[in-house]
Design a protein around this motif. Structure first.
Motif, PDB file in Angstrom:
ATOM      1  N   GLY A 268       0.813  -1.201   0.000  1.00 10.63           N
ATOM      2  CA  GLY A 268       0.000   0.000   0.000  1.00 10.63           C
ATOM      3  C   GLY A 268       0.850   1.256   0.000  1.00 10.63           C
ATOM      4  O   GLY A 268       1.945   1.299  -0.554  1.00 10.63           O
ATOM      5  N   ASN A 269       0.355   2.288   0.681  1.00 15.35           N
ATOM      6  CA  ASN A 269       1.069   3.563   0.764  1.00 15.35           C
ATOM      7  C   ASN A 269       1.613   3.827   2.157  1.00 15.35           C
ATOM      8  O   ASN A 269       2.192   4.883   2.414  1.00 15.35           O
ATOM      9  N   GLY A 270       1.426   2.901   3.062  1.00 17.33           N
ATOM     10  CA  GLY A 270       1.842   3.058   4.444  1.00 17.33           C
ATOM     11  C   GLY A 270       1.070   2.089   5.309  1.00 17.33           C
ATOM     12  O   GLY A 270       0.109   1.463   4.872  1.00 17.33           O
ATOM     13  N   GLY A 271       1.497   1.945   6.555  1.00 16.88           N
ATOM     14  CA  GLY A 271       0.856   0.965   7.426  1.00 16.88           C
ATOM     15  C   GLY A 271       1.312  -0.444   7.085  1.00 16.88           C
ATOM     16  O   GLY A 271       2.166  -0.660   6.228  1.00 16.88           O
ATOM     17  N   ILE A 272       0.738  -1.419   7.774  1.00 16.73           N
ATOM     18  CA  ILE A 272       1.022  -2.833   7.521  1.00 16.73           C
ATOM     19  C   ILE A 272      -0.255  -3.486   7.005  1.00 16.73           C
ATOM     20  O   ILE A 272      -1.313  -3.384   7.637  1.00 16.73           O
ATOM     21  N   TYR A 273      -0.139  -4.140   5.855  1.00 12.67           N
ATOM     22  CA  TYR A 273      -1.296  -4.820   5.269  1.00 12.67           C
ATOM     23  C   TYR A 273      -1.210  -6.314   5.561  1.00 12.67           C
ATOM     24  O   TYR A 273      -0.129  -6.903   5.508  1.00 12.67           O
ATOM     25  N   PRO A 274      -2.341  -6.931   5.883  1.00 12.11           N
ATOM     26  CA  PRO A 274      -2.324  -8.350   6.238  1.00 12.11           C
ATOM     27  C   PRO A 274      -2.020  -9.239   5.041  1.00 12.11           C
ATOM     28  O   PRO A 274      -2.347  -8.891   3.899  1.00 12.11           O
ATOM     29  N   ASP A 275      -1.391 -10.368   5.293  1.00 13.01           N
ATOM     30  CA  ASP A 275      -1.253 -11.393   4.252  1.00 13.01           C
ATOM     31  C   ASP A 275      -2.624 -11.983   3.928  1.00 13.01           C
ATOM     32  O   ASP A 275      -2.913 -12.321   2.780  1.00 13.01           O
ATOM     33  N   ILE A 276      -3.447 -12.115   4.984  1.00 12.46           N
ATOM     34  CA  ILE A 276      -4.824 -12.603   4.812  1.00 12.46           C
ATOM     35  C   ILE A 276      -5.774 -11.560   5.384  1.00 12.46           C
ATOM     36  O   ILE A 276      -5.738 -11.266   6.583  1.00 12.46           O
ATOM     37  N   TYR A 277      -6.592 -10.990   4.505  1.00  5.51           N
ATOM     38  CA  TYR A 277      -7.608 -10.050   4.980  1.00  5.51           C
ATOM     39  C   TYR A 277      -8.771 -10.852   5.551  1.00  5.51           C
ATOM     40  O   TYR A 277      -9.330 -11.714   4.888  1.00  5.51           O
ATOM     41  N   PHE A 278      -9.096 -10.562   6.803  1.00  3.69           N
ATOM     42  CA  PHE A 278     -10.216 -11.282   7.425  1.00  3.69           C
ATOM     43  C   PHE A 278     -10.848 -10.389   8.480  1.00  3.69           C
ATOM     44  O   PHE A 278     -10.164  -9.826   9.332  1.00  3.69           O
ATOM     45  N   THR A 279     -12.149 -10.253   8.399  1.00  6.00           N
ATOM     46  CA  THR A 279     -12.880  -9.490   9.400  1.00  6.00           C
ATOM     47  C   THR A 279     -14.150 -10.255   9.750  1.00  6.00           C
ATOM     48  O   THR A 279     -14.725 -10.950   8.903  1.00  6.00           O
ATOM     49  N   ALA A 280     -14.550 -10.145  10.987  1.00  3.39           N
ATOM     50  CA  ALA A 280     -15.723 -10.898  11.443  1.00  3.39           C
ATOM     51  C   ALA A 280     -16.989 -10.384  10.778  1.00  3.39           C
ATOM     52  O   ALA A 280     -17.142  -9.179  10.578  1.00  3.39           O
ATOM     53  N   PRO A 281     -17.897 -11.270  10.399  1.00  3.83           N
ATOM     54  CA  PRO A 281     -19.172 -10.824   9.820  1.00  3.83           C
ATOM     55  C   PRO A 281     -19.993 -10.059  10.857  1.00  3.83           C
ATOM     56  O   PRO A 281     -19.887 -10.314  12.061  1.00  3.83           O
ATOM     57  N   GLU A 282     -20.761  -9.107  10.377  1.00  2.67           N
ATOM     58  CA  GLU A 282     -21.589  -8.327  11.298  1.00  2.67           C
ATOM     59  C   GLU A 282     -22.713  -9.200  11.852  1.00  2.67           C
ATOM     60  O   GLU A 282     -23.338  -9.973  11.128  1.00  2.67           O
ATOM     61  N   LEU A 283     -22.947  -9.038  13.148  1.00  2.00           N
ATOM     62  CA  LEU A 283     -23.982  -9.823  13.821  1.00  2.00           C
ATOM     63  C   LEU A 283     -25.179  -8.952  14.157  1.00  2.00           C
ATOM     64  O   LEU A 283     -25.050  -7.729  14.329  1.00  2.00           O
ATOM     65  N   ASP A 284     -26.323  -9.579  14.267  1.00  2.00           N
ATOM     66  CA  ASP A 284     -27.514  -8.884  14.746  1.00  2.00           C
ATOM     67  C   ASP A 284     -27.436  -8.840  16.271  1.00  2.00           C
ATOM     68  O   ASP A 284     -27.595  -9.867  16.944  1.00  2.00           O
ATOM     69  N   THR A 285     -27.157  -7.671  16.814  1.00  2.53           N
ATOM     70  CA  THR A 285     -26.934  -7.546  18.266  1.00  2.53           C
ATOM     71  C   THR A 285     -28.121  -6.908  18.991  1.00  2.53           C
ATOM     72  O   THR A 285     -27.996  -6.525  20.154  1.00  2.53           O
ATOM     73  N   ARG A 286     -29.263  -6.809  18.342  1.00  2.45           N
ATOM     74  CA  ARG A 286     -30.388  -6.103  18.968  1.00  2.45           C
ATOM     75  C   ARG A 286     -30.825  -6.755  20.274  1.00  2.45           C
ATOM     76  O   ARG A 286     -31.051  -6.057  21.278  1.00  2.45           O
ATOM     77  N   ALA A 287     -30.935  -8.079  20.286  1.00  5.31           N
ATOM     78  CA  ALA A 287     -31.354  -8.757  21.520  1.00  5.31           C
ATOM     79  C   ALA A 287     -30.306  -8.588  22.604  1.00  5.31           C
ATOM     80  O   ALA A 287     -30.631  -8.304  23.767  1.00  5.31           O
ATOM     81  N   PHE A 288     -29.053  -8.736  22.212  1.00 10.19           N
ATOM     82  CA  PHE A 288     -27.971  -8.570  23.185  1.00 10.19           C
ATOM     83  C   PHE A 288     -27.958  -7.148  23.749  1.00 10.19           C
ATOM     84  O   PHE A 288     -27.875  -6.945  24.968  1.00 10.19           O
TER      85      PHE A 288
END
Length: 477
Positions: free
Chosen positions: A338-358
């Motif tokens: 990229g242009n700066g920072g550290i980029y992951p070898d594997i991009y992975f992010t948790a899926p968004e959850l429905d947290t209304r009940a919680f």
């Protein structure tokens, strides 16, 4: 006109014109930063309490290595009096006032312990430790986990015994969690990098105007020079954390997974002024072994448009982008820079959850309140049933019990929807309550162990460590 105040404002305004990170520090701000770097938090009692059923003050948190722990306080002890003042009929704020604003730093605390035995504990308030490592445990039989929340001068002192203990438990591979770690003491990240790199490797170098290049080289011994190493990062991971992740990534010593880091690669120096305040100025930049500047350009948001193009494997090296956005590591491995920072070898992010009940129950404090109440009623049984947090984590039967008991708890607290026989308790509520219960039964480490148990990134990390991903990406181990 307060001349001192006007001078402070003038200096602040001038420094703001230099760059986003240079700043003026008052005496108080400078002292706070120095204490943070030295692993020292403000003075306190080192414990929190929860007012169970509105009239029973229960110790709900004891700061590791703090005055509360030194005095013998433990989660679940019932507080009877503070400095001989009974807590009967006192509300939360009144009790907190007795603890926080006592005329002296000495507290005489009367408690009932787990066996309902009366004890008198003497506590002296002091500066609390600002711990660098929040959690360490075994994810499975061969994979250890360490969460580094910040870098202080004590990071390696904390790290060494913890990692040695993990090796005794059979660790061959390690996951280092840097999510949320905004940096801290640069030398601490250099020392941690040295733990993973063989002798003679360039860890980091710095250059600036009127600043001679400084190369920092790994030394002869490191605890973690062998075995798979996986680093978890996110968009808060910054500065000293990026030094560590960048050094290991450049030498193909680790696999980096998560989302791109913040991108702060500036060298800053504090210059003291006559009244004890200071100006913290940017004087240079630091670079990874392969010459990457970690500093991100202002408003560098180009990667957000690429997320939809990331392949199912998550491998960022497979993105179809300009060659200028990629680089070769020391081992000739292709990575996204990229242009700066550290980029992951594997991009992975948790899926968004429905947290209304919680959120409905958690925002009112009912999930934590249930955890304290449930633990208070079942502590002896749970401690005899489960030898440690890991056995508690792996038991699914207790999940059903927690769901049933939480339903009774919210019904008691006026949530009439729980009267419906078909009303169910969400997994998110059960998981969070179980983590808090573990924290009440054991310690912070148990809380993080249970929290990680339902973290998709931890689940993915374990899978990656145990399959052929390291070989596919050319990571040395």
């Amino acid at each position: 006109v307060d001349n001192s105040r006007m001078a402070d404002l003038a200096i602040q305004r001038m420094v703001e014109e230099l760059d986003p990170f240079s700043r003026y520090q008052s005496v108080e701000e400078l002292e706070k930063q120095q204490n943070s770097d030295n692993g020292i938090a403000p003075k306190g009692s080192g414990f929190n309490f929860y007012l169970l059923n509105g009239n029973k003050p229960i110790v709900s948190y004891v700061s590791p290595q703090g005055p509360g722990e030194k005095a013998g306080l433990k989660n679940g002890f019932q507080i009877i009096s503070i400095n001989k003042q009974s807590l009967n009929n006192k509300n939360f704020n009144q009790i907190k006032e007795l603890i926080d604003n006592s005329p002296t730093d000495n507290l005489e605390i009367a408690v009932f312990d787990y066996n309902e035995q009366h004890q008198i504990l003497n506590l002296t308030k002091e500066n609390l430790p600002y711990l660098s490592i929040l959690s360490s445990y075994m994810l499975d039989e061969t994979t250890g986990y360490i969460k580094v929340s910040r870098f202080t001068i004590n990071t390696i002192k904390e790290f060494t015994p913890l990692v040695e203990n993990l090796y005794k438990k059979g660790m061959k591979n390690i996951v280092v969690d840097l999510r949320g770690n905004a940096g801290g003491v640069k030398n601490a990240s250099i020392d941690l990098s040295d733990e993973f790199l063989e002798s003679g490797k360039l860890i980091n170098y710095a250059e600036g105007l009127n600043l001679e290049r400084e190369d920092l080289i790994s030394t002869t011994f490191g605890h973690c020079e062998k075995g798979k190493a996986l680093i978890l990062i996110d968009n808060v991971t910054a500065s000293a954390s990026e030094i560590f992740a960048g050094a290991l990534q450049d030498w193909d010593r680790c696999l980096v997974m998560g989302t791109p880091t913040y991108g702060k690669g500036l060298i800053q120096q504090s210059y003291k002024l006559g009244d004890g305040s200071a100006i913290r100025l940017t004087i240079g930049r630091y670079y990874t072994p392969s010459g990457r500047s970690v500093q991100n350009p202002t408003n560098d948001n180009w990667f957000k448009d690429q997320i939809k193009n990331i392949p199912s494997s998550g491998y960022t090296k497979e993105l179809r982008l300009s060659p200028d956005l990629f680089m070769k590591t020391k081992g000739n491995r292709k990575i996204l820079k990229g242009n700066g920072g550290i980029y992951p070898d594997i991009y992975f992010t948790a899926p968004e959850l429905d947290t209304r009940a919680f959120d409905k129950y958690n925002n009112g404090g009912y999930v934590f309140g249930f955890a304290v109440n449930y633990t208070d009623q079942n502590r002896k049984r749970l401690m005899s049933q489960f030898s440690d947090a890991s056995s508690f984590r792996n038991n699914s039967e207790i999940n059903r019990e927690i769901a049933q008991e939480f339903k009774k708890y919210i019904l008691f607290n006026g949530f009439t929807e729980a009267e419906d026989p078909s009303f169910g308790i969400s997994k998110l509520i059960v998981d969070k309550a179980k983590a808090w219960i573990a924290g009440q039964l054991w310690d912070d480490n148990a809380y993080y162990e249970l929290t990680n148990n339902y973290d998709p990134l931890i689940e993915k990390a374990l899978k990656v460590v145990n399959d052929r991903t390291f070989d596919e990406l050319g990571i040395k181990y």
